[in-house]
Design an enzyme around this catalytic site. Sequence first.
Site, PDB file in Angstrom:
ATOM      1  N   ASP A 162      62.597 -37.283 -39.375  1.00  0.00           N
ATOM      2  CA  ASP A 162      63.491 -36.135 -39.226  1.00  0.00           C
ATOM      3  C   ASP A 162      62.797 -34.874 -38.721  1.00  0.00           C
ATOM      4  O   ASP A 162      63.470 -33.894 -38.374  1.00  0.00           O
ATOM      5  CB  ASP A 162      64.179 -35.832 -40.567  1.00  0.00           C
ATOM      6  CG  ASP A 162      65.058 -36.980 -41.025  1.00  0.00           C
ATOM      7  OD1 ASP A 162      65.471 -37.790 -40.171  1.00  0.00           O
ATOM      8  OD2 ASP A 162      65.323 -37.078 -42.235  1.00  0.00           O
ATOM      9  N   ALA A 183      67.812 -43.316 -40.364  1.00  0.00           N
ATOM     10  CA  ALA A 183      66.789 -44.118 -41.048  1.00  0.00           C
ATOM     11  C   ALA A 183      66.221 -45.173 -40.105  1.00  0.00           C
ATOM     12  O   ALA A 183      65.011 -45.404 -40.061  1.00  0.00           O
ATOM     13  CB  ALA A 183      67.414 -44.785 -42.271  1.00  0.00           C
ATOM     14  N   VAL A 209      52.861 -30.796 -49.884  1.00  0.00           N
ATOM     15  CA  VAL A 209      52.144 -30.251 -48.726  1.00  0.00           C
ATOM     16  C   VAL A 209      52.586 -28.804 -48.502  1.00  0.00           C
ATOM     17  O   VAL A 209      53.786 -28.500 -48.471  1.00  0.00           O
ATOM     18  CB  VAL A 209      52.438 -31.081 -47.454  1.00  0.00           C
ATOM     19  CG1 VAL A 209      51.709 -30.500 -46.246  1.00  0.00           C
ATOM     20  CG2 VAL A 209      52.057 -32.536 -47.675  1.00  0.00           C
ATOM     21  N   ALA A 263      56.378 -40.174 -47.972  1.00  0.00           N
ATOM     22  CA  ALA A 263      56.566 -41.612 -48.236  1.00  0.00           C
ATOM     23  C   ALA A 263      58.036 -41.981 -48.118  1.00  0.00           C
ATOM     24  O   ALA A 263      58.580 -42.721 -48.931  1.00  0.00           O
ATOM     25  CB  ALA A 263      56.016 -41.978 -49.605  1.00  0.00           C
ATOM     26  N   GLY A 264      58.692 -41.423 -47.084  1.00  0.00           N
ATOM     27  CA  GLY A 264      60.069 -41.828 -46.774  1.00  0.00           C
ATOM     28  C   GLY A 264      60.037 -43.017 -45.834  1.00  0.00           C
ATOM     29  O   GLY A 264      59.042 -43.748 -45.760  1.00  0.00           O
ATOM     30  N   TYR A 265      61.130 -43.192 -45.090  1.00  0.00           N
ATOM     31  CA  TYR A 265      61.230 -44.350 -44.188  1.00  0.00           C
ATOM     32  C   TYR A 265      60.081 -44.374 -43.171  1.00  0.00           C
ATOM     33  O   TYR A 265      59.412 -45.381 -42.986  1.00  0.00           O
ATOM     34  CB  TYR A 265      62.556 -44.309 -43.421  1.00  0.00           C
ATOM     35  CG  TYR A 265      63.760 -44.493 -44.300  1.00  0.00           C
ATOM     36  CD1 TYR A 265      64.027 -45.722 -44.884  1.00  0.00           C
ATOM     37  CD2 TYR A 265      64.642 -43.443 -44.541  1.00  0.00           C
ATOM     38  CE1 TYR A 265      65.140 -45.905 -45.686  1.00  0.00           C
ATOM     39  CE2 TYR A 265      65.757 -43.615 -45.349  1.00  0.00           C
ATOM     40  CZ  TYR A 265      66.000 -44.847 -45.917  1.00  0.00           C
ATOM     41  OH  TYR A 265      67.096 -45.018 -46.711  1.00  0.00           O
ATOM     42  N   ALA A 266      59.869 -43.243 -42.490  1.00  0.00           N
ATOM     43  CA  ALA A 266      58.868 -43.215 -41.413  1.00  0.00           C
ATOM     44  C   ALA A 266      57.455 -43.337 -41.978  1.00  0.00           C
ATOM     45  O   ALA A 266      56.632 -44.089 -41.456  1.00  0.00           O
ATOM     46  CB  ALA A 266      59.016 -41.929 -40.600  1.00  0.00           C
ATOM     47  N   GLU A 322      80.319 -40.558 -46.232  1.00  0.00           N
ATOM     48  CA  GLU A 322      79.836 -41.574 -47.184  1.00  0.00           C
ATOM     49  C   GLU A 322      79.919 -41.050 -48.619  1.00  0.00           C
ATOM     50  O   GLU A 322      80.227 -41.793 -49.549  1.00  0.00           O
ATOM     51  CB  GLU A 322      78.393 -41.983 -46.837  1.00  0.00           C
ATOM     52  CG  GLU A 322      78.318 -42.782 -45.533  1.00  0.00           C
ATOM     53  CD  GLU A 322      77.059 -43.628 -45.391  1.00  0.00           C
ATOM     54  OE1 GLU A 322      75.962 -43.112 -45.646  1.00  0.00           O
ATOM     55  OE2 GLU A 322      77.181 -44.811 -45.014  1.00  0.00           O
TER      56      GLU A 322
HETATM   57  P1  NAD Z   1      75.856 -34.024 -39.189  1.00  0.00           P
HETATM   58  O1  NAD Z   1      75.262 -32.954 -38.360  1.00  0.00           O
HETATM   59  O2  NAD Z   1      75.940 -35.395 -38.641  1.00  0.00           O
HETATM   60  O3  NAD Z   1      77.333 -33.606 -39.653  1.00  0.00           O
HETATM   61  C1  NAD Z   1      77.600 -32.329 -40.185  1.00  0.00           C
HETATM   62  C2  NAD Z   1      79.090 -32.015 -40.069  1.00  0.00           C
HETATM   63  O4  NAD Z   1      79.290 -30.725 -40.634  1.00  0.00           O
HETATM   64  C3  NAD Z   1      79.591 -31.980 -38.633  1.00  0.00           C
HETATM   65  O5  NAD Z   1      80.790 -32.698 -38.542  1.00  0.00           O
HETATM   66  C4  NAD Z   1      79.792 -30.490 -38.384  1.00  0.00           C
HETATM   67  O6  NAD Z   1      80.856 -30.220 -37.484  1.00  0.00           O
HETATM   68  C5  NAD Z   1      80.130 -29.969 -39.781  1.00  0.00           C
HETATM   69  N1  NAD Z   1      79.838 -28.525 -39.936  1.00  0.00           N
HETATM   70  C6  NAD Z   1      78.727 -27.866 -39.507  1.00  0.00           C
HETATM   71  N2  NAD Z   1      78.821 -26.549 -39.837  1.00  0.00           N
HETATM   72  C7  NAD Z   1      80.007 -26.382 -40.488  1.00  0.00           C
HETATM   73  C8  NAD Z   1      80.695 -25.280 -41.067  1.00  0.00           C
HETATM   74  N3  NAD Z   1      80.185 -24.048 -41.065  1.00  0.00           N
HETATM   75  N4  NAD Z   1      81.892 -25.495 -41.659  1.00  0.00           N
HETATM   76  C9  NAD Z   1      82.423 -26.723 -41.706  1.00  0.00           C
HETATM   77  N5  NAD Z   1      81.849 -27.805 -41.157  1.00  0.00           N
HETATM   78  C10 NAD Z   1      80.647 -27.653 -40.556  1.00  0.00           C
HETATM   79  O7  NAD Z   1      75.014 -33.988 -40.563  1.00  0.00           O
HETATM   80  P2  NAD Z   1      74.849 -35.068 -41.710  1.00  0.00           P
HETATM   81  O8  NAD Z   1      76.118 -35.749 -41.999  1.00  0.00           O
HETATM   82  O9  NAD Z   1      74.140 -34.348 -42.802  1.00  0.00           O
HETATM   83  O10 NAD Z   1      73.846 -36.118 -41.080  1.00  0.00           O
HETATM   84  C11 NAD Z   1      72.550 -35.712 -40.648  1.00  0.00           C
HETATM   85  C12 NAD Z   1      71.930 -36.818 -39.788  1.00  0.00           C
HETATM   86  O11 NAD Z   1      71.666 -37.952 -40.598  1.00  0.00           O
HETATM   87  C13 NAD Z   1      72.846 -37.283 -38.687  1.00  0.00           C
HETATM   88  O12 NAD Z   1      72.070 -37.599 -37.541  1.00  0.00           O
HETATM   89  C14 NAD Z   1      73.475 -38.527 -39.250  1.00  0.00           C
HETATM   90  O13 NAD Z   1      73.909 -39.429 -38.263  1.00  0.00           O
HETATM   91  C15 NAD Z   1      72.337 -39.077 -40.086  1.00  0.00           C
HETATM   92  N6  NAD Z   1      72.842 -39.897 -41.191  1.00  0.00           N
HETATM   93  C16 NAD Z   1      72.867 -41.240 -41.011  1.00  0.00           C
HETATM   94  C17 NAD Z   1      73.329 -42.057 -42.011  1.00  0.00           C
HETATM   95  C18 NAD Z   1      73.323 -43.545 -41.802  1.00  0.00           C
HETATM   96  O14 NAD Z   1      73.026 -44.003 -40.715  1.00  0.00           O
HETATM   97  N7  NAD Z   1      73.654 -44.325 -42.815  1.00  0.00           N
HETATM   98  C19 NAD Z   1      73.796 -41.514 -43.208  1.00  0.00           C
HETATM   99  C20 NAD Z   1      73.774 -40.131 -43.372  1.00  0.00           C
HETATM  100  C21 NAD Z   1      73.293 -39.332 -42.346  1.00  0.00           C
END
Ligand code: NAD
Length: 403
Positions: free
Chosen positions: A299, A316, A78, A10-13, A166
């Site tokens: 996801d 999202a 699940v 029951a997330g976004y999707a 963020e």
């Molecule tokens: P991400 O994959 O976007 O970023 C992870 C970061 O961790 C990268 O910069 C990567 O280089 C770094 N990293 C990876 N392994 C590492 C290591 N061993 N040591 C140090 N740094 C390392 O992951 P996220 O931020 O969790 O986001 C996941 C997804 O969710 C993405 O597609 C993101 O765009 C999306 N998201 C969207 C929103 C939004 O639209 N508001 C908010 C949060 C996340």
Amino acid sequence: MSKQVIILGAGYAGLRALHELQKGAADLKITLVDRNAYHYEATDLHEVAAGTQTKDKISYPISDVVKASCTTFIQGTVDKIDPDNQTVLLEDGQVLTYDYLVVALGFVSESFGIPGVEEYALQMVDVATAEQIHQHIEEQMKTYKETKDPELLKIVVCGAGFTGIELLGAFVEGRKHFAELAGVEPAAIELYCVEAVTRLLPMFSEKLADYGIQRLEKWGVKFLTGKPIKEIKPDTVVYQEDKETGAVTELKAKTIIWTTGVSGSRVVGASGFEAKRGRVMVNPDLTAPAHENVYIVGDCSAVMDMASNRPYPTTAQISLKMGEQAGRNIKAQLKGKATEPFTFHSLGSVCSIGNTHAFGEVGKTEVKGYPASFIKKAIMDRSLLETGGVKEVMAKGRFDFYH
Ligand code: NAD
């Protein structure tokens, strides 16, 4: 006889698919399964972790959006899907049977097999883990007041992706409260971010990404970039200092949060779907390969963007659209019509850094500062509207546009 549709998650999707299916669902029986009795806005978890929002502000009861005339909600976890026998097994032993299935089980944190991550770093993957982070930091601050151990005031965010940035923005805002608990000035709370690469936030132009990072630096966040993390030990982040020699450095801190990326739910791989990091490469209409009655969305799903020839990212906004398309395609199948391929036109994306600052892109226009935070709130309200309807927007929406 009515056809049975099961929606897992029951997330976004999942909720967007539910919304679509409940519209004109006269001959449908829908079952929605989620481990929680509430939906939460996963994009706002960082605010709960930093204590700038409460759990109640970012969540609402699933029962609010369930139409009892056609939908049954089951609170359960699940365990496995058996697509050949069209059944879903829950952890409590219940077996559910479906004609159509929507798999929308969301994400888990990805450790990439780095030693110590599971044991010694905090994850931020749902409301419970976000609340744990907040409680953990409050405890460190209270202990500091007694012991004056400087490591208690240090918070390390591992990874400077969207989530990490963020979260850091929210911590800058939440620092005042933490400082009061510790009996120190807010600036004494040290915020670190350790990141493997040097070009951060590649979804934005370098100039725009730099703007966001420099803002955070101005507010006291220390970025250690180009430093891949090799291990997490108790109260210690071990990162590679020098690529040539492999020399490592240890950063000591009592709060270490892991945000280096996500994978789709483990249920997907455990159920025999071919998945990479928990994401199944689905058909253009979002059905699973060889199973035209199973939709995999959000996801857990990787769908090719024909324009870039790469899978769409996990956001999202895309999850909402996928849920809607899966609902529509099931309704088309029920009428004997052809399904339609998933297409997506991004409205842009905005990264918040605290409640009143943000930066990002809307269409092809770059936005930053206070106006961007205004847009971010409008985006959040829109996603709330798409899953929860007007009632939830009125109760939980962000209308604090003017500060
Ligand atoms: P991400 O994959 O976007 O970023 C992870 C970061 O961790 C990268 O910069 C990567 O280089 C770094 N990293 C990876 N392994 C590492 C290591 N061993 N040591 C140090 N740094 C390392 O992951 P996220 O931020 O969790 O986001 C996941 C997804 O969710 C993405 O597609 C993101 O765009 C999306 N998201 C969207 C929103 C939004 O639209 N508001 C908010 C949060 C996340």
